[in-house]
Design a protein around this motif. Sequence first.
Motif, PDB file in Angstrom:
ATOM      1  N   SER A 104      37.990  -5.029  72.140  1.00 17.20           N
ATOM      2  CA  SER A 104      36.739  -4.978  71.392  1.00 17.20           C
ATOM      3  C   SER A 104      35.901  -3.753  71.772  1.00 17.20           C
ATOM      4  CB  SER A 104      35.950  -6.267  71.623  1.00 17.20           C
ATOM      5  OG  SER A 104      34.714  -6.206  70.987  1.00 17.20           O
ATOM      6  N   HIS A 106      36.977  -1.028  73.284  1.00 18.95           N
ATOM      7  CA  HIS A 106      37.707   0.191  72.935  1.00 18.95           C
ATOM      8  C   HIS A 106      37.558   0.515  71.452  1.00 18.95           C
ATOM      9  CE1 HIS A 106      41.282   2.590  71.805  1.00 18.95           C
ATOM     10  NE2 HIS A 106      40.932   3.247  72.897  1.00 18.95           N
ATOM     11  N   ASN A 107      37.691  -0.503  70.603  1.00 15.40           N
ATOM     12  CA  ASN A 107      37.537  -0.280  69.162  1.00 15.40           C
ATOM     13  C   ASN A 107      36.136   0.193  68.817  1.00 15.40           C
ATOM     14  OD1 ASN A 107      40.168  -1.071  68.850  1.00 15.40           O
ATOM     15  ND2 ASN A 107      39.686  -3.091  68.037  1.00 15.40           N
ATOM     16  N   ARG A 108      35.145  -0.385  69.461  1.00 12.09           N
ATOM     17  CA  ARG A 108      33.755   0.023  69.223  1.00 12.09           C
ATOM     18  C   ARG A 108      33.555   1.485  69.637  1.00 12.09           C
ATOM     19  NH1 ARG A 108      31.384  -3.026  72.594  1.00 12.09           N
ATOM     20  NH2 ARG A 108      31.550  -4.899  71.313  1.00 12.09           N
ATOM     21  N   THR A 110      35.813   3.874  69.970  1.00 18.30           N
ATOM     22  CA  THR A 110      36.574   4.761  69.091  1.00 18.30           C
ATOM     23  C   THR A 110      35.871   4.935  67.748  1.00 18.30           C
ATOM     24  OG1 THR A 110      38.608   4.069  70.163  1.00 18.30           O
ATOM     25  CG2 THR A 110      38.823   5.107  68.006  1.00 18.30           C
TER      26      THR A 110
END
Length: 125
Positions: A104, A106-108, A110
């Motif tokens: 979560s 990491h996606n935010r 990125t």
Amino acid sequence: MPKRSRKPCSYPGCPELTEERYCPHHKAKEARRYDQQRGSVAKRGYDARWRKARLMFLRRNPLCVECMKQGKVSPATVVDHIVPHIGDMVLFWDVDNWQALCVSCHNRKTAEKDGRWCRSNLFRK
């Protein structure tokens, strides 16, 4: 919530109006072009050596650093490059440039840094 105004597709010569950057026809085409420019996972350095180093790093750093900053405890599953390496293998392998994150976080990160199409990688050479 009101819809965004429609504008011409960004693909050269396409007259279609769309609420996004590309019309549905060219959206898929641009995604494929980007994937071809980017190269395979192995060519970008994420090979067997990386998988082994990643596992060792996550064993030593099992919790997400961003969640810990917020007082939460979440298992880390991603080794993130703090500063994007953009093909620089010295920076890629610099352990001081790694951080353990949950998916979560990491996606935010990125999405905030690179946007949907990872613009920082597309235009740097």
